[in-house]
Design a protein around this motif. Structure first.
Motif, PDB file in Angstrom:
ATOM      1  N   ILE A  80      12.696  10.614-125.052  1.00 48.66           N
ATOM      2  CA  ILE A  80      11.446   9.980-125.476  1.00 48.66           C
ATOM      3  C   ILE A  80      11.794   8.743-126.303  1.00 48.66           C
ATOM      4  CG2 ILE A  80       9.332  10.257-126.809  1.00 48.66           C
ATOM      5  CD1 ILE A  80       9.590  13.282-126.244  1.00 48.66           C
ATOM      6  N   PRO A  81      11.523   7.537-125.786  1.00 54.17           N
ATOM      7  CA  PRO A  81      11.828   6.312-126.540  1.00 54.17           C
ATOM      8  C   PRO A  81      10.790   6.045-127.621  1.00 54.17           C
ATOM      9  CG  PRO A  81      10.873   5.757-124.412  1.00 54.17           C
ATOM     10  CD  PRO A  81      10.998   7.256-124.440  1.00 54.17           C
ATOM     11  N   LYS A  82      11.228   5.418-128.696  1.00 52.52           N
ATOM     12  CA  LYS A  82      10.342   5.057-129.803  1.00 52.52           C
ATOM     13  C   LYS A  82      10.592   3.604-130.194  1.00 52.52           C
ATOM     14  CE  LYS A  82       8.808   9.328-130.945  1.00 52.52           C
ATOM     15  NZ  LYS A  82       7.385   9.733-131.093  1.00 52.52           N
ATOM     16  N   ARG A  83       9.505   2.845-130.377  1.00 48.80           N
ATOM     17  CA  ARG A  83       9.618   1.498-130.942  1.00 48.80           C
ATOM     18  C   ARG A  83       9.602   1.595-132.464  1.00 48.80           C
ATOM     19  NH1 ARG A  83       9.037  -2.403-127.023  1.00 48.80           N
ATOM     20  NH2 ARG A  83       8.017  -1.718-125.093  1.00 48.80           N
ATOM     21  N   LEU A  84      10.154   0.576-133.107  1.00 46.96           N
ATOM     22  CA  LEU A  84      10.261   0.620-134.563  1.00 46.96           C
ATOM     23  C   LEU A  84       8.878   0.691-135.215  1.00 46.96           C
ATOM     24  CD1 LEU A  84      12.319   0.631-136.819  1.00 46.96           C
ATOM     25  CD2 LEU A  84      12.226  -1.862-136.871  1.00 46.96           C
ATOM     26  N   ARG A  85       7.884   0.022-134.634  1.00 49.11           N
ATOM     27  CA  ARG A  85       6.543   0.057-135.244  1.00 49.11           C
ATOM     28  C   ARG A  85       5.954   1.466-135.247  1.00 49.11           C
ATOM     29  NH1 ARG A  85       3.396   0.376-130.700  1.00 49.11           N
ATOM     30  NH2 ARG A  85       4.013  -0.927-128.927  1.00 49.11           N
ATOM     31  N   GLN A  86       6.290   2.284-134.253  1.00 47.67           N
ATOM     32  CA  GLN A  86       5.788   3.657-134.245  1.00 47.67           C
ATOM     33  C   GLN A  86       6.323   4.423-135.446  1.00 47.67           C
ATOM     34  OE1 GLN A  86       7.015   3.969-129.763  1.00 47.67           O
ATOM     35  NE2 GLN A  86       5.766   5.763-130.230  1.00 47.67           N
ATOM     36  N   GLU A 142       7.050  13.681-128.738  1.00 46.81           N
ATOM     37  CA  GLU A 142       6.354  12.667-127.938  1.00 46.81           C
ATOM     38  C   GLU A 142       5.168  12.068-128.685  1.00 46.81           C
ATOM     39  OE1 GLU A 142       4.738  12.102-123.357  1.00 46.81           O
ATOM     40  OE2 GLU A 142       4.937  14.115-124.205  1.00 46.81           O
ATOM     41  N   THR A 143       4.356  12.915-129.320  1.00 45.62           N
ATOM     42  CA  THR A 143       3.115  12.434-129.927  1.00 45.62           C
ATOM     43  C   THR A 143       3.289  11.907-131.339  1.00 45.62           C
ATOM     44  OG1 THR A 143       2.566  14.604-130.840  1.00 45.62           O
ATOM     45  CG2 THR A 143       1.798  14.116-128.597  1.00 45.62           C
ATOM     46  N   GLY A 144       4.374  12.316-132.033  1.00 49.29           N
ATOM     47  CA  GLY A 144       4.432  12.088-133.457  1.00 49.29           C
ATOM     48  C   GLY A 144       3.479  13.033-134.164  1.00 49.29           C
ATOM     49  N   GLY A 145       3.226  12.789-135.443  1.00 49.73           N
ATOM     50  CA  GLY A 145       2.332  13.651-136.195  1.00 49.73           C
ATOM     51  C   GLY A 145       0.895  13.530-135.717  1.00 49.73           C
ATOM     52  N   SER A 160      -3.326   7.567-130.710  1.00 50.24           N
ATOM     53  CA  SER A 160      -2.697   7.476-132.022  1.00 50.24           C
ATOM     54  C   SER A 160      -1.803   6.240-132.136  1.00 50.24           C
ATOM     55  CB  SER A 160      -1.845   8.733-132.257  1.00 50.24           C
ATOM     56  OG  SER A 160      -0.976   8.590-133.337  1.00 50.24           O
ATOM     57  N   PRO A 161      -1.711   5.652-133.339  1.00 53.54           N
ATOM     58  CA  PRO A 161      -0.752   4.565-133.565  1.00 53.54           C
ATOM     59  C   PRO A 161       0.693   5.041-133.538  1.00 53.54           C
ATOM     60  CG  PRO A 161      -1.805   5.204-135.629  1.00 53.54           C
ATOM     61  CD  PRO A 161      -2.528   5.933-134.539  1.00 53.54           C
ATOM     62  N   HIS A 162       0.906   6.362-133.535  1.00 52.39           N
ATOM     63  CA  HIS A 162       2.260   6.910-133.450  1.00 52.39           C
ATOM     64  C   HIS A 162       2.762   6.954-132.012  1.00 52.39           C
ATOM     65  CE1 HIS A 162       0.753   9.372-137.155  1.00 52.39           C
ATOM     66  NE2 HIS A 162       0.928   8.104-137.434  1.00 52.39           N
ATOM     67  N   LEU A 163       1.872   6.616-131.051  1.00 49.42           N
ATOM     68  CA  LEU A 163       2.221   6.609-129.635  1.00 49.42           C
ATOM     69  C   LEU A 163       2.451   5.178-129.163  1.00 49.42           C
ATOM     70  CD1 LEU A 163      -0.448   9.158-128.385  1.00 49.42           C
ATOM     71  CD2 LEU A 163       2.021   9.465-128.188  1.00 49.42           C
ATOM     72  N   ASP A 164       3.178   5.035-128.072  1.00 45.17           N
ATOM     73  CA  ASP A 164       3.391   3.729-127.454  1.00 45.17           C
ATOM     74  C   ASP A 164       2.699   3.720-126.092  1.00 45.17           C
ATOM     75  OD1 ASP A 164       4.297   1.157-127.063  1.00 45.17           O
ATOM     76  OD2 ASP A 164       6.207   1.798-126.200  1.00 45.17           O
ATOM     77  N   LEU A 165       1.367   3.612-126.133  1.00 44.08           N
ATOM     78  CA  LEU A 165       0.557   3.631-124.921  1.00 44.08           C
ATOM     79  C   LEU A 165      -0.294   2.373-124.858  1.00 44.08           C
ATOM     80  CD1 LEU A 165      -0.789   7.315-124.932  1.00 44.08           C
ATOM     81  CD2 LEU A 165       1.045   6.396-123.510  1.00 44.08           C
ATOM     82  N   PRO A 166      -0.715   1.972-123.660  1.00 47.35           N
ATOM     83  CA  PRO A 166      -1.679   0.859-123.562  1.00 47.35           C
ATOM     84  C   PRO A 166      -2.917   1.164-124.402  1.00 47.35           C
ATOM     85  CG  PRO A 166      -0.831   1.420-121.400  1.00 47.35           C
ATOM     86  CD  PRO A 166      -0.329   2.477-122.334  1.00 47.35           C
ATOM     87  N   GLU A 167      -3.496   0.121-124.989  1.00 49.09           N
ATOM     88  CA  GLU A 167      -4.637   0.305-125.885  1.00 49.09           C
ATOM     89  C   GLU A 167      -5.760   1.059-125.188  1.00 49.09           C
ATOM     90  OE1 GLU A 167      -7.585  -2.355-128.781  1.00 49.09           O
ATOM     91  OE2 GLU A 167      -5.918  -3.296-127.676  1.00 49.09           O
ATOM     92  N   GLY A 168      -6.260   2.077-125.851  1.00 55.64           N
ATOM     93  CA  GLY A 168      -7.359   2.860-125.310  1.00 55.64           C
ATOM     94  C   GLY A 168      -6.940   4.083-124.533  1.00 55.64           C
TER      95      GLY A 168
END
Length: 564
Positions: free
Chosen positions: A143-149, A275-278, A311-319
């Protein structure tokens, strides 16, 4: 407390040179020391040139320096949960190099001399991390994570819980090698300027010793909180426990009650995933059935009873929404967890819900926990369960077969016989990994024919007594010897180590055998008693195998290495 600094600006903005970052064996390690080590790691990664590096460390301070050095060298860090041969072999094709406590054959990097200046802010969009699921289905998923997440999740934790901790430092039973430990033990403390312990707490005695040193926040898992011995002097130190956190799996009611009684408070339970974060949190101070409260900025919904998250903890397209595998009931104040999804399996051309089987098995009151899993042939189901007091009573008075039959009888009203489990294993507690989770691989291993049937009769923090069956169909008897089979001595030692690791938290490295004696042969069908004594101060596991005929084998197994 110090100002909260985002991970992107931590090194470029910095802190005062003497600001404490970590404690190691009573010594404070300041921010200046972190800068020196991070610079050395940055230089090592820059010289290597690879953009994907796997990090595995015991020491959390050194891990933090390597992590920051890697990010500032433009490296994406891969975070394996362990350094077992199979894990490293799988990673070899995914990364360009390794660093930390890694076998020499993988040529792990070492820090060198590096410039201490030149720290510029990092890009929030940088691909900073790859973490792995616990592998509950058998194969871990990257599961990749960007630094902003990561920065956003740290900010959420600080907004929710910073005031609870005050000036306390962070101590942990949970490894920084997976996402819960990484966030709570490393990234949040670094951003908040809160010092953390460089070494993990392996034993309950270590928790008591850490709390004696002053105010602390404890990062723990259900696996540790389920095993708090009441004979330790918790009353003297619980006043120093500023906050207690638990995540990585459901916290049983017995563990919750033990925390209230021994530690003086209920843990803050955090619900989420790699995957989801908190996603949500709760603290069951008085209400055992308290609903989960959704974290700030997180939205939840349902799709076919399954929890969905935005969630802002995810890296998904907006919405976009992410559908989880957890069944929930939405409530005005949050939600209630109803268990995992149906986990459908096809048996004899008919779909069977493993989750529904588990729920039905628990409804009869004979079991406290139950997991249903398919065996290797895919055509049979097995159950791993922790019986209740009533279940153990039936098992003890009428035998395992009677308990098996009673559980199958519970299934008759809802399931066809083709869906009934064919094999059962009853345990005192579910096997868990460092994340406090029972993986399908660890449960399936209980049905390996090489593992003897066992029952724990007595268990404490340093001693256990088990019954074992040296079954005639054990593959260890094959070829040893034709016509007069006996159980090999190496198998007897292997069984001692195997059950020692199941029942105690042993250091990872086998060092040597001592005082080893084999006094009587073990023939097929022998009922054995295995006595294990764990001597933490010596790192030794003493074992003795006996039967009605006397002592068969005894010895001492010595272990070493860090355990976090």
């Amino acid at each position: 407390m110090a100002e909260l600094i985002g991970l992107e600006q931590l090194m470029s903005r910095g802190r005062l040179p003497g600001h404490p970052v970590a404690f190691r064996e009573g010594e404070a390690l300041g921010f200046a020391s972190l800068v020196v080590r991070a610079a050395g790691w940055r230089a090592a990664f820059e010289r290597h040139g690879g953009r994907r590096q796997a990090l595995y460390f015991d020491d959390t301070f050194e891990f933090s320096a390597a992590l920051l050095g890697a990010w500032h060298a433009g490296v994406c860090v891969y975070l394996p949960a362990d350094a077992q041969p199979a894990t490293l072999a799988r990673l070899r094709d995914e990364v360009d190099g390794f660093a930390g406590k890694i076998p020499a054959e993988y040529a792990p990097l070492s820090p060198g001399e590096g410039r201490e200046g030149g720290w510029t802010p990092l890009s929030p969009e940088a691909r900073a991390l790859v973490v792995y699921t616990s592998g509950s289905s058998g194969e871990p998923t990257a599961i990749p994570k960007r630094l902003r997440q990561l920065t956003r999740e740290v900010a959420t934790l600080a907004a929710l819980f910073e005031e609870r901790l005050g000036e306390a430092r962070v101590v942990s039973t949970v490894s920084h090698q997976h996402i819960y430990g990484l966030l709570f033990r490393v990234l949040w403390p670094l951003s908040a300027g809160r010092p953390f312990a460089a070494h993990g707490l392996t034993y309950p005695e270590d928790i008591v010793a850490a709390l004696r040193q002053g105010p602390a926040g404890l990062i723990a898992s259900p696996a540790h909180l389920k095993r708090l011995p009441d004979m330790l002097d918790w009353a003297q130190v619980r006043g120093n426990l500023r906050a207690l956190f638990s995540s990585g799996g459901p916290l049983p009611l017995e563990a919750l009650q033990a925390c209230r009684a021994l530690l003086g408070q209920a843990p803050v339970e955090v619900y989420g995933s790699s995957e989801t974060g908190g996603i949500a949190w709760r603290q069951r101070t008085g209400d055992d059935a308290l609903a989960w409260r959704v974290m700030p900025g997180v939205e939840v919904g349902t799709r076919e009873e399954m929890l969905t998250v935005r969630s802002p903890h995810l890296d998904l397209p907006e919405g976009d929404w992410l559908r989880t595998e957890d069944r929930v009931r939405l409530l005005p104040e949050g939600f209630e967890l109803l268990g995992r999804g149906d986990r459908l399996l096809k048996l004899e051309e008919k779909r069977v819900s493993l989750s529904a089987l588990e729920r039905t098995l628990l409804e009869g009151g004979l079991l406290r926990e139950a997991r249903v899993l398919p065996l290797e042939d895919g055509h049979r189901l097995a159950v791993v369960a922790v019986p209740s007091e009533a279940g153990w009573k039936l098992h003890g008075e009428e035998g395992k077969r009677a308990l098996n039959q009673a559980l199958r009888q519970q299934l008759t009203s809802r399931f066809e016989p083709s869906a009934f489990p064919r094999r059962f294993r009853y345990l005192e507690a579910m096997p868990v990994n460092s994340q406090g989770k029972s993986t399908e691989a660890s449960l399936a291993a209980l049905f390996d024919p090489r593992r003897p049937r066992a029952r724990v009769l007595e268990q404490s923090a340093d001693r256990a007594l088990l019954t074992l069956e040296a079954s005639a169909d054990s593959p260890y008897f094959e070829g040893h010897f034709p016509g007069t089979p006996i159980l090999p001595g190496v198998t007897q030692v292997h069984w001692a180590i195997h059950f020692g690791r199941e029942l105690f938290t042993l250091p990872p490295d086998f060092l040597r055998l001592a005082a080893l004696k084999f006094q009587r042969v073990i023939q097929p069908g022998t009922s054995l008693t295995l006595e294990l004594t764990w001597k933490k101060e010596r790192g030794s596991l003493d074992f003795k195998l006996t039967s009605d005929t006397g002592v068969h084998a005894s010895g001492r197994i010595v272990f070493g290495g860090a355990n976090v």
